[in-house]
Design a protein around this motif. Structure first.
Motif, PDB file in Angstrom:
ATOM      1  N   LEU A  42     -10.272   1.439  -2.506  1.00 22.61           N
ATOM      2  CA  LEU A  42      -9.212   1.808  -1.483  1.00 22.61           C
ATOM      3  C   LEU A  42      -8.578   2.938  -1.700  1.00 22.61           C
ATOM      4  O   LEU A  42      -8.077   3.857  -0.862  1.00 22.61           O
ATOM      5  CB  LEU A  42      -8.174   0.570  -1.634  1.00 22.61           C
ATOM      6  N   VAL A  43      -8.298   3.404  -3.119  1.00 17.67           N
ATOM      7  CA  VAL A  43      -7.589   4.550  -3.152  1.00 17.67           C
ATOM      8  C   VAL A  43      -8.208   5.789  -2.892  1.00 17.67           C
ATOM      9  O   VAL A  43      -9.489   5.906  -3.059  1.00 17.67           O
ATOM     10  CB  VAL A  43      -7.181   4.776  -4.727  1.00 17.67           C
ATOM     11  N   ILE A  45      -4.615   6.775   1.098  1.00 13.61           N
ATOM     12  CA  ILE A  45      -3.822   5.461   0.275  1.00 13.61           C
ATOM     13  C   ILE A  45      -3.804   6.173  -1.320  1.00 13.61           C
ATOM     14  O   ILE A  45      -4.867   6.361  -1.841  1.00 13.61           O
ATOM     15  CB  ILE A  45      -4.972   4.310   0.030  1.00 13.61           C
ATOM     16  N   ARG A  73      -9.259  -1.792  -6.150  1.00 14.67           N
ATOM     17  CA  ARG A  73      -8.706  -0.569  -6.097  1.00 14.67           C
ATOM     18  C   ARG A  73      -9.102   0.606  -5.767  1.00 14.67           C
ATOM     19  O   ARG A  73      -8.823   1.398  -5.289  1.00 14.67           O
ATOM     20  CB  ARG A  73      -7.621  -0.579  -7.261  1.00 14.67           C
ATOM     21  N   LEU A  86      -5.340   5.854   5.610  1.00 13.14           N
ATOM     22  CA  LEU A  86      -4.718   4.419   5.818  1.00 13.14           C
ATOM     23  C   LEU A  86      -5.260   3.724   7.146  1.00 13.14           C
ATOM     24  O   LEU A  86      -5.544   2.554   6.799  1.00 13.14           O
ATOM     25  CB  LEU A  86      -3.145   4.812   6.007  1.00 13.14           C
ATOM     26  N   PHE A 106      -2.468  -6.909  -2.680  1.00 15.91           N
ATOM     27  CA  PHE A 106      -3.221  -6.482  -1.683  1.00 15.91           C
ATOM     28  C   PHE A 106      -4.723  -6.465  -2.014  1.00 15.91           C
ATOM     29  O   PHE A 106      -5.519  -6.670  -1.187  1.00 15.91           O
ATOM     30  CB  PHE A 106      -2.725  -5.048  -1.442  1.00 15.91           C
ATOM     31  N   ASP A 142      -1.891   4.210  -3.848  1.00 17.16           N
ATOM     32  CA  ASP A 142      -2.122   3.283  -4.752  1.00 17.16           C
ATOM     33  C   ASP A 142      -1.841   1.736  -4.025  1.00 17.16           C
ATOM     34  O   ASP A 142      -1.402   1.902  -2.697  1.00 17.16           O
ATOM     35  CB  ASP A 142      -1.011   3.146  -5.653  1.00 17.16           C
ATOM     36  N   VAL A 143      -2.561   0.675  -4.499  1.00 21.87           N
ATOM     37  CA  VAL A 143      -2.093  -0.590  -3.891  1.00 21.87           C
ATOM     38  C   VAL A 143      -2.001  -1.504  -4.939  1.00 21.87           C
ATOM     39  O   VAL A 143      -2.261  -1.258  -6.076  1.00 21.87           O
ATOM     40  CB  VAL A 143      -3.299  -1.092  -3.372  1.00 21.87           C
ATOM     41  N   GLY A 172       1.184   5.070   0.447  1.00 23.80           N
ATOM     42  CA  GLY A 172       0.585   6.281   1.076  1.00 23.80           C
ATOM     43  C   GLY A 172       0.924   7.486   0.299  1.00 23.80           C
ATOM     44  O   GLY A 172       1.956   7.793   0.028  1.00 23.80           O
ATOM     45  N   VAL A 224       0.816  -1.196  -0.042  1.00 18.90           N
ATOM     46  CA  VAL A 224       0.062  -0.167  -0.125  1.00 18.90           C
ATOM     47  C   VAL A 224       0.777   1.204   0.046  1.00 18.90           C
ATOM     48  O   VAL A 224       1.735   1.227   1.089  1.00 18.90           O
ATOM     49  CB  VAL A 224      -0.930   0.112   1.204  1.00 18.90           C
ATOM     50  N   LEU A 283      -8.016   1.188   6.677  1.00 11.91           N
ATOM     51  CA  LEU A 283      -7.762  -0.700   6.408  1.00 11.91           C
ATOM     52  C   LEU A 283      -7.925  -1.520   7.694  1.00 11.91           C
ATOM     53  O   LEU A 283      -8.477  -2.397   7.458  1.00 11.91           O
ATOM     54  CB  LEU A 283      -6.301  -0.587   5.934  1.00 11.91           C
TER      55      LEU A 283
END
Length: 631
Positions: free
Chosen positions: A98-99, A80, A95, A103, A87, A82-83, A74, A72, A106
């Motif tokens: 999450l983006v 976030i 994705r 952080l 992940f 990118d992942v 940051g 991940v 999570l």
């Protein structure tokens, strides 16, 4: 001069270097000539650097995409950026989901969020090393996922603080394995109860944290558990153990103030620990009541595949003040108390008593040392004379028995160690020594004195049923040259009904070898065994309460007289005319026995046991008189 497409500042750098080179001694080229050459070199170097940077970026991208560890990236604002695909697969979130999220989003719990935030803040401090934490993350399918998170930093694209990067590993299976190993270390896998290791830890804790309190240690052992395993199979035995474990937990959990710990120590053995902290309210009566209630619950049949299995337990109980006691002392006390309960008939509880405990420790210590005593030559053979009751008191038979010259306890007789030898499996070895030494001594007396008395060896049950008995006797007779008819083998009436061995066959074969067979009895009823099994018995030795009663006067003596007379009559009907007695106390006692038909006896009246040299002296003393009579 600059050209379209040049990197800003590259022309200025070239002009400065051209001017500087123009000032160097030995350089005659003007700046107008140097600048194009330097510009070409700079562009070439720039292209190589760009190529190397692009290659490094591609390698990082490939590694980022291919690594099985979740990554991940940051942003500077703590969100976030990118992942990587690993992940996304790990947490089952897309994705897009999450983006842009913080952080800390999570984390599965507020506590995990705080742990993650603290790790990120610390990693961003100057010169900080990467930090690892165990964090539970949210999972798109399973709800949560246990992970190990390594928090590090990467350099930002421009000026400012570095960006956090999280490297995330799935430790769910590792955690499961760790938990399984932990349980195996402290938990019995069959019953789910604590095991002996965990129990010892709890006992140590109780002794350390309750200096003014009391503890109770209860040992329980299932009586006859082998019958369940052998009769119904080990699967049935396992089910019985599980049900016993549940009943024990239920029985002792009824008193939560004593913080009961129920454990399976090994096999069919269980233990319970109770302690009361500082108040000292735990007393013996309370523990005994708990034990009795639990024993009643356990006695109710346990059904395994439709078969009701009765479960009885023997129990050893120790209730003690904590000060001055150690784990080892309490375990030893409980174990010996349990052994005493089993020896006294099983299916009962016994309470620790210091005097009995000390006696048992001495007794079991003796039993444990039999093997060493045998190896070190501490065992010898003594002989007790059996003499005629006709008034001449001539030695008719010498009766062999083992003697143990114990280095700590002095001279020990068979009554001190025979039962322990059975328990430890040392009886055959001791019996072989007894036969070998006594037959050798008897052969020596026969050679020296001619008509020396017979040798009588009374066999313990374990030796009487030993299939090697005939071989041992025959080997020793052949080795020493003792005439076969000078040896008497004496068996107890209980031996004849023992289901484990071959005593009847042994006695019959020995009789065929001309060895004389003697039966030790306690009453007339025992003689029926001779008739029932058609035994080749030529002699009977009477001992026990019947013989003792004949030493007394009064009504009990009259009843004993009638019983003894019946015994003699029945023996004669069976063709046995030589009746001996064991336990002659005095002259009057000997006279009564002789009147009733006893022809020989041994006991206090005729002296204690003596060694081989003592018997030789007695035989030498009587050599000038009439030879020994045969009863």
């Amino acid at each position: 001069m600059s050209e379209p497409g040049d990197t800003p500042g590259l022309g200025d750098i070239v002009r400065r270097w051209a001017a500087r080179l123009g000032e160097v001694d030995g350089v005659s080229l003007p700046a107008e000539t140097l600048e194009p050459a330097l510009l070409a070199v700079a562009r070439e170097a720039q292209a190589e650097a760009r190529t190397a940077r692009d290659a490094a970026a591609r390698r990082f991208a490939d590694l980022y995409a291919a690594t099985p560890i979740g990554v991940v990236l940051g942003a500077a604002d703590g969100t976030i950026h990118d992942v990587n695909p690993a992940f996304v697969e790990l947490v089952h979130h897309t994705r897009a989901e999450l983006v842009g999220q913080p952080l800390t989003r999570l984390a599965a719990t507020p506590n995990d969020a705080r742990v993650l935030a603290a790790a990120v803040d610390e990693a961003l401090l100057p010169a900080r090393r990467p930090r690892q934490e165990r964090v539970t993350l949210t999972h798109g399918r399973d709800g949560t996922l246990r992970t190990r998170v390594t928090v590090a930093t990467i350099t930002a694209d421009g000026p400012g603080l570095p960006h956090p990067v999280l490297l995330i590993e799935d430790i769910h299976e590792l955690a499961l394995l760790s938990e399984q190993l932990r349980r195996q270390n402290v938990q019995d896998p069959l019953t789910g109860l604590p095991n002996s290791y965990h129990f010892d830890n709890k006992l140590d804790t109780a002794l350390a944290t309750s200096p003014g309190g009391r503890v109770a240690l209860v040992y329980l052992d299932i009586d006859g558990f082998r019958v369940v395993n052998d009769g119904l199979g080990p699967g049935a035995g396992d089910e019985v153990l599980r049900q016993v474990a549940r009943k024990l937990e239920a029985g002792f959990a009824a008193q939560p103030q004593y913080e009961a710990v129920v454990a399976r120590l090994s096999g069919d053995g269980f233990a319970v620990l109770l302690h009361d902290g500082q108040d000292g309210e735990l007393d013996t009566a309370t523990v005994v009541n708990l034990v009795e209630e639990t024993m009643r619950d356990l006695a109710e049949p346990v059904y395994v595949d439709g078969t009701g299995v009765g479960v009885n337990v023997s129990v050893g109980i120790v209730v003690s003040e904590v000060p001055g006691r150690t784990r080892e002392e309490l375990h030893r006390a409980a174990e010996l108390t349990l052994h005493r309960a089993k020896e006294n008939g099983k299916a009962q509880w016994m309470l620790f008593e210091r005097e009995l405990h000390d006696r048992d420790r001495r007794r079991f210590g003796i039993g444990a040392a039999i093997g060493g005593g045998l190896e070190n030559g501490q065992f010898g053979v003594d002989y007790e004379p059996t003499v005629t009751l006709d008034g001449h008191e001539r030695i008719a038979v010498v009766n062999a028995q083992l003697r143990w010259d114990h280095p700590e306890h002095g001279v020990l007789r068979p009554r001190d160690f025979s039962a322990l030898a059975d328990t430890t499996g040392m009886t055959p070895a001791l019996g072989e020594l007894l036969l070998a030494q006594s037959i050798a001594d008897a052969a020596t007396w026969q050679r020296e004195f001619g008509g020396a008395p017979d040798l009588c060896v009374r066999l313990p049950t374990r030796l009487a049923i030993d299939p090697n008995l005939v071989r041992i006797v025959r080997t020793e007779l052949d080795r020493t040259g003792l005439p076969h008819d000078k040896l008497r083998i004496c068996a107890d009436s209980a031996d004849l009904t023992d289901p484990r061995g071959e005593v009847l066959e042994n006695l019959s074969v020995l009789a065929e070898l001309d060895v004389k067979i003697t039966l030790a009895v306690s009453g007339a009823a025992d003689l029926e065994l001779i008739h029932r099994h058609r035994l080749p018995v030529g002699f009977v030795i009477v001992s026990g309460t019947l013989v003792d009663a004949l030493a007394e006067d009064g009504e009990s003596s009259q009843g004993a007289r009638r019983h003894f007379a019946m015994l003699v009559e029945r023996a004669r009907e069976l063709g046995i005319f030589r009746i001996g007695v064991d336990g002659v106390h005095g002259t009057e006692h000997a006279r009564r026995l002789a009147e009733l038909g006893a022809v020989a006896g041994r006991g206090k009246l005729f002296g204690e046991e003596v060694d081989a040299a003592g018997i030789r002296s007695l035989l030498a003393e009587s050599a000038g008189r009439m030879g020994p009579s045969r009863p």
